[in-house]
Enzyme design. Structure first.
Site, PDB file in Angstrom:
ATOM      1  N   ASP B 395      33.984  57.195   2.076  1.00 27.02           N
ATOM      2  CA  ASP B 395      32.864  56.363   2.427  1.00 27.02           C
ATOM      3  C   ASP B 395      32.497  55.596   1.165  1.00 27.02           C
ATOM      4  O   ASP B 395      32.918  55.956   0.074  1.00 27.02           O
ATOM      5  CB  ASP B 395      31.733  57.300   2.861  1.00 27.02           C
ATOM      6  CG  ASP B 395      30.472  56.551   3.152  1.00 27.02           C
ATOM      7  OD1 ASP B 395      30.574  55.477   3.750  1.00 27.02           O
ATOM      8  OD2 ASP B 395      29.401  57.043   2.775  1.00 27.02           O
ATOM      9  N   GLY B 796      30.545  50.725   6.242  1.00 26.74           N
ATOM     10  CA  GLY B 796      29.846  49.932   7.233  1.00 26.74           C
ATOM     11  C   GLY B 796      29.362  48.607   6.665  1.00 26.74           C
ATOM     12  O   GLY B 796      28.845  47.765   7.388  1.00 26.74           O
TER      13      GLY B 796
END
Lengths: 377, 1170
Positions: B395, B796
């Site tokens: 991430d 994201g």
């Protein structure tokens, strides 16, 4: 679960500066202990195998083995062994008749005598073995077929032997003592040795029949039932003899009460089942002469008298031709300190192996040398 | 008079479970009118009581149940099968009883372990069941103290502050004037933030006024939906609310916390899978050996024309036919050679892994001083997988970066304000001075009243303070550490102190002075209001409300209400609202804020210093502090009002009409307020740039977009405003209300309404927030690369931000060839083919350019469609780095799964937030970074670390160690068993294949159980082939594990061959030595046993690369134990173990120089090839 625990809030609250590393017991840290063990930093010896360390090690091993090898070689060269085969499968063997005609029902034992000649004198104590080959005393079911507690003198086991003894457990509704297949197949040839004096007279050589079994076996493991009752025939009265035996267990050696019944040493030796199908068992000891001047067995002619009652006649009908019995004589005079060790005869093989090993060692060493040089180049 | 409801069933876990139990709608009736009735007549008798029982066994059923459980394992079945086989008469086992020992020991050990664990569960259950709580009793007209186990569905229960909630309770009353109650769900999901729960609509006001009649008049025919908003969950803790009361709707095992309880994660590691196939090979080997034995026995018997006396007939005097005897022999052989299957291996592996985990968690290098946290190993059996990772999926936010937002610049009305001073200040901050630390401490100091034991449980808030203190402390110790601060975002000086840009201040002041309104003011108002940050004064923080049992007034009052309620059949109907905490908290984590005590700020105390913000996401904290720096200070937030102090000290009190909370699909949040002066209804919206830009009403802000695009390094948050007319709002509000109380498709309808109102904004401005890289991230990534791992970043964020970060953390190099895929479907296919075709040509010649691939979410989902997936994977294989932007949590896990399945590689996923949970669970190894965003990633992970850089040590050092240790140990175990068993096998050739063992049965069992078990376990735990410094400096060493070089099929077979060789030597040298002699069968076995012990131990000694004191002790100890046990055993056992008569054999042997010669010679020859 994750929260750090705090102490002494109240005092510290007013003196913020004091909190932190200096704060008295302010934080009970979860920091792992910085110990050598927990951090896997224990002082370690890290042997690194290089030619420099390996070669000396190999030499050292070689050096250790060379004297051992020499010593063993000398020892085994000093062991004299003489082997007599009296199986009797050979037509010209003196025992041929016995091996052919013998049957269980015959009342008289078959006797044969085997002449032999010793070229060298046998000094010190001489051990007399009987040997069997291809006799699988190590067969699983055979090995099992005994009752140790019966042999240890247990009264209840005497009358009610272990089931492992089947089918040699009872006969005629009486329990068999000693029960089981091992006891049943007891080696019961009788061997006698005669020295044929040059003048033609036969002198019987005294064979000592005690001291052939392990001390612990004779005194601890095997015991006659009925405590100190010397009359073994009463002790064994409710039992029957093993089917193959010609006399009951309490008549194995009627002459010596300390060698009779379960503690008969021939019996004990037989009960220690052999590891391999070809084996020998200690039979008698010929003690050296007291004067120490004449050898125990001087060179000359001898005769071995065999009362042939070998286990079963059927053995001779085996498909493969096998020597059934061997008779071997040892002599050991040099190495008295280890003279209790009849196995030393085997050392010849040992020596070959050691030499073999040293050879191998050398090849390894040369390989290492090569590797060593290759690395340098 | 029923207030029941039903709520659209959620598609997940809890919901479906509850539905399955046949009650999509639960009708709960108050117990009070029935208090005197017998149990059978109670209306809620169908529902479970609150007593729980998590222990599996009861006292009387422990043994059968536990045995049943254990027999589910293959290994145990094998054992039991063997044990039974022992009792079959035809196989002639030596001692059937002895054969039971191994199985009994293993079963007993496991049973003791299970029993102990179960007893612990029982104890905690008892403790929980007997926890006191308050239940309303109608007879006594007040709350009486009872036990948790007495709570039934339909009871009214009162919970005081800081008490644990005994059951799932529908909140009907709180002491809070606003009808809210806060609870902390740390016990359930580790989430340390507080969740707000509201009293069921309609109840709160009533309770306060307490007119029974009014209540009865309430038109309650309409079914209203009770969402999770009003449900207090069992196991959570009530916070900041003096007391709360409600009706129990789910009790005991039906509560959410109990349903959510799933067992521990069980993953099977790669080595274990491989090992299982090798165990199968062993079975095959065993089969062949037994077959040889059986055939051999039959043939051997055939050679006899008549049976010699050593072949024992059966009890009837008959001899078994040789074929049948051979058939039986097969089974006897199985018994004899059973040790071939290394069942003890499984037990040993468990022990070894426990040891490995112990050392990993003890590693001081992986300890984080600031968080006071060690690395956590949550999965107990995949330590060695750490050494085999080929793909790392990471991430970005919070993992690679600090997730500490720093306000860097803003743009209002198209003008950009750079905040250079702020940036400059950030650069200096590493040398933080003493004074500053003191202020931090003062700000966060805790009220002295706080009892100690509470502190352990108090989470977010206190922990932050704790961390700050630790920070302060550690800073004093080393100034350098300041770079690596990882305390919670909102109390760090980095965020709290923003140096305003001079130009902007002037601009603001000008507007303030002139018209009191304008885009600048609106911008900062939006900054200040449009969030869910809570305000708490320093003194009121987390104040514990004293639990006062004798709070008669309160009890009386609630008692009245409840009396009123008893007249009504109140049926509460709870939504099956969620799939446990995961989905509901995804939004929580992202959008919801920590709500603290809502005491009023003592406004008398001057200055903003007194205001303390508790934000849940760091960017909100950064923004609100930025607003504060410009004088727009949010002073207070209640559910209905927000008060903001303007730069001129005036207070503006906005009425909050609605809040549309943040969610990951909309990616924006809005707050609808009524302006106190103009009475206009204004909606402030903030969100990711794309989420706002596409919904702008007018197009005047083209240049702004450009400007935002340029800030690629920073997270851009856009603010916008919309004035809504009264009519429009009322219409929308009605729809919204309807949606809120909807029974079906609530989520969708809420989303629709939100989307409807959130349109045609006016852009106010944008802010740029920087998220700094964590310490030594580039180095870590490079090390992982050098170790042969492919590093992917899945984020994201928008591509620009992601690429920027990727460059700065050296994921992408500037000379890299970077493909960026962000296109529509048709083009993509061409791109993929085009990209992979030149790739093929590149691979061969000259220099291969390193390829970086950047792909965004929508494109990714296309690439992963069936027809393109092969191409995509093919392309990915050639890429040095892959960067996926704008991916959803589900896509993250899909990518991980895709790579894992298509390429058959070992994957590792590392992440810190709730959005990484899917990915972490999908990967072979999931690593959670415990950071700013709560504990969900950690809860889902196999290992939890605190910093990304720890990954380097965890993988390169511990992974490598664990892998090589375990691989070597497994191999060694196979070797050991085969070597030992083959001794017995070779003997079969000399005993007529009659399955005789020349080694005493007990010694055989002890051999595996005691004499040779400790060294390999120690080897598996402590072996250190290469030192950690070497491993860290040469990451390439890791490749050994990646390619499974430690444990291959060939290694296995070599070990087996070695075992064969050694057993041959160990058998035949003693054989030649003793052949023809008068050696007894067990006297023959003793030197063999000794020899193989020496060989096996020394074999290991050669394998061991570093010897510590522990090694010496265990190795020498094992040999000593062997001699002591054997000597003792053969001294004591006269006729205890027929037919083997070990009596005095060992002593006899040890008095024999031959024995030593054999031992030395054999051992040396056996080990010569090594």
């Amino acid at each position: 679960m994750m929260a750090s625990s705090y102490n002494a809030k109240d005092e510290d609250g007013h003196h913020p500066g004091s909190v932190g590393s200096g704060g008295p017991g302010a934080v009970k840290s979860k920091k792992p202990d910085n110990t050598a063990f927990k951090q896997q930093r224990l002082p370690a010896w890290q042997p690194i195998l290089t030619a420099g360390t390996v070669l000396p090690a190999f030499f050292m091993i070689g050096l250790i083995f060379i004297p051992i090898g020499i010593g063993l070689l000398v020892t085994s060269n000093n062991i004299k062994e003489f082997e007599i085969d009296y199986t009797g499968v050979d037509m010209f063997s003196p025992c041929f008749n016995c091996s052919q005609s013998y049957s269980w029902n015959s009342t008289s034992a078959c006797t044969c005598s085997v002449p032999f000649t010793l070229d060298q004198p046998f000094e010190s104590n001489v051990f007399m073995y009987y040997g069997l080959s291809n006799f699988y005393q190590n067969h699983r079911r055979y090995v099992k077929s005994r009752d140790d507690s019966q042999l240890n003198g247990d009264k209840s086991s005497l009358l009610n032997p272990s089931k492992e003894c089947e089918p040699y457990r009872t006969s005629d509704k009486k329990s068999i003592a000693p029960c089981g297949a091992i006891a049943n197949s007891l080696f019961n040839d009788t061997l006698e040795l005669f020295y044929i004096h040059p003048n033609g007279s036969r002198i019987a050589i005294h064979l000592v029949k005690t001291g052939i079994a392990w001390w612990t076996d004779k005194h601890v493991k095997f015991r006659n039932p009925g405590e100190n009752n010397n009359n073994l025939s009463i002790v064994f009265q409710d039992t029957s003899k093993p089917v193959n035996w010609r006399k009951p267990v309490y008549e194995l050696d009627p002459s010596d009460p300390d060698n009779n019944g379960f503690i008969n040493e021939d019996f004990i030796v037989w009960m220690r089942t052999a590891a391999l199908p070809t084996f020998r068992k200690l039979y008698r000891i010929i003690q050296k002469k007291k004067d120490n001047m004449t050898p125990t067995l001087p060179p000359g002619n001898y005769s071995l008298e065999v009362i042939y009652s070998i286990l079963e006649k059927r053995i001779t009908k085996m498909k493969t031709q096998i020597k059934m019995l061997r008779f071997t004589v040892f002599l050991r005079s040099v190495y008295c300190q280890i003279h209790k060790l009849p196995e030393l005869s085997m050392l010849k093989k040992e020596n070959i192996l050691i030499l073999f090993f040293q050879l191998q060692n050398l090849t390894f060493i040369s390989k290492f040398y090569l590797l060593f040089f290759c690395n340098y180049l | 008079m029923q207030c029941s409801d039903s709520i659209p069933s959620a598609q997940t876990g809890v919901g479906s479970h509850r539905e399955r139990s046949g009650e999509p709608v639960r009708t709960v009736v108050s117990n009070l009118p029935f208090e005197d009735l017998k149990k059978r007549e109670q209306p809620n008798r169908r529902y479970e009581g609150n007593a729980i029982r998590t222990n599996k066994y009861r006292l009387w059923s422990f043994i059968p149940m536990n045995l049943f459980e254990q027999f589910h394992r293959m290994a145990n079945i094998y054992f039991v099968g063997l044990a039974i086989l022992n009792f079959v008469p035809v196989v002639n086992a030596f001692q059937p009883e002895v054969a039971l020992i191994p199985i009994c020991i293993i079963l007993a050990l496991t049973a003791v372990k299970d029993g102990w664990e179960d007893f612990r569960r029982y104890q905690t259950d008892q403790q929980l069941n007997n926890t006191p709580c308050f239940i309303f009793s109608r007879k006594q007209m007040c709350f009486v103290e009872r036990r948790w186990k007495d709570v039934r569905v339909g009871d009214f229960v009162r919970v005081l502050s800081n008490e644990i909630i005994p059951a799932d309770i529908l909140l009907l009353h709180t002491s809070d004037p606003n009808g809210v109650c806060h609870m902390e769900t740390a016990n359930l999901d580790g989430e340390t933030s507080l969740k707000q729960r509201k009293v069921v609509p309609g109840f709160s006001s009533l309770v306060r006024v307490l007119p029974i009649t009014k209540y009865l008049e309430r038109p309650d025919k309409r079914r209203t939906g009770f969402g999770i908003d009003s449900l207090l969950l069992r196991g959570c803790m009530v916070r900041n609310t003096d007391d709360a009361a409600g009706i129990v709707v789910y009790a005991g095992h039906e509560t959410k916390s109990m349903l959510n309880n799933s067992g521990p994660r069980y993953k099977r590691s790669k080595i274990e899978r491989k090992m299982n196939t090798d165990v199968l090979f062993c079975v095959v080997l065993l089969f062949f050996m037994c077959l040889i034995g059986a055939l051999g026995h039959a043939i051997w018997l055939e050679t006899f024309s008549s049976m010699p006396s050593y072949i024992v007939p059966d009890s009837n005097g008959n001899y078994t036919p040789s074929v049948l005897a051979g058939f039986y022999m097969f089974f006897t052989m199985i018994i004899l050679l059973q040790v071939m299957i290394p069942v003890s291996l499984y037990v040993s592996i468990e022990l070894v892994k426990m040891g490995q985990i112990f050392f990993i968690t003890q590693d001081v290098e992986l300890y984080d001083e600031e968080l006071d946290r060690r690395v956590q190993c949550r999965a107990l059996n995949i330590t060695e997988d750490l050494g085999q990772i080929q793909y790392v999926f990471s991430d970005k936010t919070g993992t690679l970066t600090e997730n500490k937002m720093v306000f860097r610049r803003c743009s209002v009305m198209g003008t950009e304000y750079c905040h250079e001073e702020n940036a400059a200040r950030l650069a200096v901050i590493s040398g933080a001075n003493e004074e500053e630390e003191v202020t931090i401490y003062q700000q966060t100091k805790l009220p002295p009243l706080f009892p100690l034991e509470e502190l352990q449980d108090v989470h977010t808030g206190d922990k932050n303070h704790a961390n700050t203190q630790v920070t302060a402390a550690s800073r004093r110790r080393s100034k350098v550490a300041a770079e690596a601060q990882s305390d919670m975002a909102f109390s760090s000086p980095l965020e709290t102190v923003v140096v305003p840009d001079r130009k902007l201040i002037l601009e603001v002041d000008r507007q303030m002075a002139s018209i009191q309104t304008g885009p600048y003011l609106d911008f900062f108002l939006a900054l200040a209001i449009c969030n869910t940050v809570l305000v708490s004064s320093v003194t009121a923080q987390r104040q514990r409300v004293r639990v006062n049992v004798a709070d008669l007034a309160g009890a009386e009052r609630v008692g009245d209400v409840l009396r009123a309620l008893t007249h009504i059949f109140c049926a509460a109907n709870l939504s099956n609202e969620s799939d446990g905490f995961h989905s509901s908290d995804v939004s929580d984590a992202a959008g919801q804020k920590v709500i603290s005590s809502e005491r009023k700020v003592k406004s008398g105390l001057s200055g903003s210093e007194e205001v303390c913000y508790e934000a849940h996401s760091p960017d909100e904290a950064a923004l609100i502090h930025a607003a504060k720096a410009y004088g727009f200070t949010m002073m207070e937030r209640t559910p209905h009002y927000v008060t903001v102090k303007l730069p001129d000290e005036a207070l503006l009190k906005f009425e909050v009409l609605d809040i549309l909370t943040f969610d990951s699909t909309r990616r924006r949040m809005s707050i609808i307020v009524r302006h106190p002066h103009t009475k206009e209804i204004i909606m402030y919206t903030k969100g990711a740039d794309s989420a706002i830009m596409e919904r702008l009403g007018n197009v005047f802000s083209g240049d702004k977009i450009k400007c935002v695009e340029q800030w690629c390094g920073w997270k851009a948050v856009c603010f916008s405003l919309k004035v809504i007319s009264e009519q429009e709002f009322r219409a929308w509000s009605a729809v919204r209300q309807e949606a809120l109380s909807a029974i079906e498709e609530k989520e969708e309808r809420l989303m629709e309404t939100a989307n409807f109102i959130e349109s045609s904004f006016t852009l106010l401005g944008a802010t740029g927030i920087e998220d700094r890289l964590q310490e030594s991230v580039p180095e870590t990534i490079q090390a992982l690369r050098r170790a042969g791992m492919q590093v992917w970043v899945l984020t994201g964020d928008k591509p620009e931000t992601a690429i920027n970060i990727a460059y700065s953390c050296k994921l992408l190099e500037h000379e890299d060839l970077v493909f960026t895929f962000s296109t529509s479907r048709k083009v993509l296919q061409c791109q993929l083919t085009n990209a992979s075709v030149p790739e093929q040509t590149f691979t061969g010649p000259l220099m291969e350019p390193s390829i970086g691939l950047v792909i965004d979410g929508p494109t990714l989902s296309m690439a992963m469609s069936d027809e393109l997936v092969e191409l995509f994977v093919e392309l990915c294989k050639h890429c040095r780095a892959v960067l996926c932007c704008r991916v959803t949590p589900l896509q993250k896990s899909a990518v991980v799964k895709l790579i894992r399945q298509k390429l058959r590689v070992m994957t590792l996923a590392v992440g810190d937030g709730a959005n990484d949970v899917n990915m972490i669970q999908a990967a072979d190894v999931g690593i959670g970074v415990s950071g700013q965003e709560g504990m969900q990633a950690v809860m889902a992970s196999d290992f939890a670390i605190t910093r990304f850089k720890h990954l380097q040590r965890l993988l390169l050092v511990h992974g490598h160690w664990c892998y090589s240790r375990l691989a070597n140990m497994v191999i060694y175990f196979f070797y050991k068993n085969v070597a030992y068993v083959n001794l017995l096998f070779w003997y079969q050739f000399f005993c007529g294949f009659s399955a005789t063992a020349m080694i005493d049965y007990w010694l055989m069992i002890f051999f595996n159980l005691f004499f040779t078990s400790a060294p390999p376990i120690m080897f598996g735990i402590m072996e250190k082939e290469v030192s950690d410094s070497t491993l860290l400096s040469l990451p390439e060493l890791y490749k050994r594990g990646q390619h499974s070089e430690g444990y291959r099929r060939s290694t296995f077979w070599i070990a087996i061959l070695d075992a064969f060789y050694q057993s041959l030597v160990c058998f035949f040298i003693p054989y030649w030595t003793y052949n023809g002699s008068d050696i007894g069968i067990f006297a023959f076995g003793t030197p063999m046993n000794t020899v193989s012990l020496f060989t096996i131990i020394l074999h290991l000694a050669i394998e061991i690369k570093s010897w510590t004191a522990v090694h010496w002790v265990i190795m020498i100890g094992s040999v000593l134990v062997y001699f002591i046990v054997t000597l003792a055993y053969s001294a004591i056992c006269i006729s205890c173990n027929p037919p083997s008569d070990p009596y005095w054999i060992m002593h006899k042997q040890m008095a024999d120089p031959m024995f030593y010669l054999v031992c030395i010679l054999t051992t040396v020859v056996a080990l010569l090839p090594r």
